[in-house]
Write a protein that holds these residues in place. Structure first.
Motif, PDB file in Angstrom:
ATOM      1  N   UNK A  29       0.867  -1.173   0.000  1.00 11.97           N
ATOM      2  CA  UNK A  29       0.000   0.000   0.000  1.00 11.97           C
ATOM      3  C   UNK A  29       0.906   1.227   0.000  1.00 11.97           C
ATOM      4  N   UNK A  30       0.744   2.080  -0.997  1.00 17.89           N
ATOM      5  CA  UNK A  30       1.565   3.275  -1.087  1.00 17.89           C
ATOM      6  C   UNK A  30       1.157   4.319  -0.067  1.00 17.89           C
ATOM      7  N   UNK A  31       2.126   5.162   0.322  1.00 16.06           N
ATOM      8  CA  UNK A  31       1.812   6.245   1.257  1.00 16.06           C
ATOM      9  C   UNK A  31       2.557   7.504   0.836  1.00 16.06           C
ATOM     10  N   UNK A  32       1.832   8.602   0.804  1.00 17.17           N
ATOM     11  CA  UNK A  32       2.400   9.922   0.526  1.00 17.17           C
ATOM     12  C   UNK A  32       2.090  10.820   1.708  1.00 17.17           C
ATOM     13  N   UNK A  33       3.047  11.651   2.086  1.00 15.75           N
ATOM     14  CA  UNK A  33       2.876  12.567   3.212  1.00 15.75           C
ATOM     15  C   UNK A  33       2.802  13.998   2.696  1.00 15.75           C
ATOM     16  N   UNK A  34       1.840  14.758   3.230  1.00 13.89           N
ATOM     17  CA  UNK A  34       1.628  16.148   2.824  1.00 13.89           C
ATOM     18  C   UNK A  34       1.085  16.917   4.019  1.00 13.89           C
TER      19      UNK A  34
END
Length: 124
Positions: free
Chosen positions: A92-97
């Motif tokens: 599962x991909x994760x991006x932080x913003x």
């Protein structure tokens, strides 16, 4: 003439946000929350970035998104990879913003029919 729907059918949409709250489907939320592309918006039971644990990300994994957009509050802060190992192992991909960018990105991906989940930290 526009032929595209503004909101995905049966999905969740973030309508508004600020540093203390997020409005999903017209309902204001003042606590950290998990917003899946479809289904129930859930309280994430997290009040400070420093309190993140593996259990917070295990809960996300159980919802089976293909991508997680982590809104780390009013500024970008990256969780230690060992905390979200469950997501990595489940592919599962994760991006932080920051929370504003996370809300906007979530809406775009959800409107495309993607299995995305916004994990939004709202600090006291």
């Amino acid at each position: 003439m526009k032929f595209q729907l503004d909101e995905p059918q049966g999905g969740n949409t973030i309508h508004r946000h600020d540093t203390r709250s997020v409005w999903v489907n017209g309902t204001e939320h003042r606590n950290s929350l998990l917003v899946p592309w479809q289904g129930t918006v859930e309280d994430w039971r997290l009040t400070r970035f420093e309190d993140l644990t593996e259990a917070h990300f295990e809960r996300i994994r159980a919802l089976k998104p293909e991508l997680v957009i982590f809104g780390s509050g009013s500024r970008i802060r990256f969780a230690r990879p060992q905390l979200y190992r469950a997501l990595i192992e489940a592919r599962i991909g994760m991006e932080t913003m920051d929370i504003g960018a996370a809300c906007r990105t979530y809406n775009v991906l959800a409107s495309e029919g993607r299995a995305v989940l916004a994990a939004l930290l709202i600090e006291d």
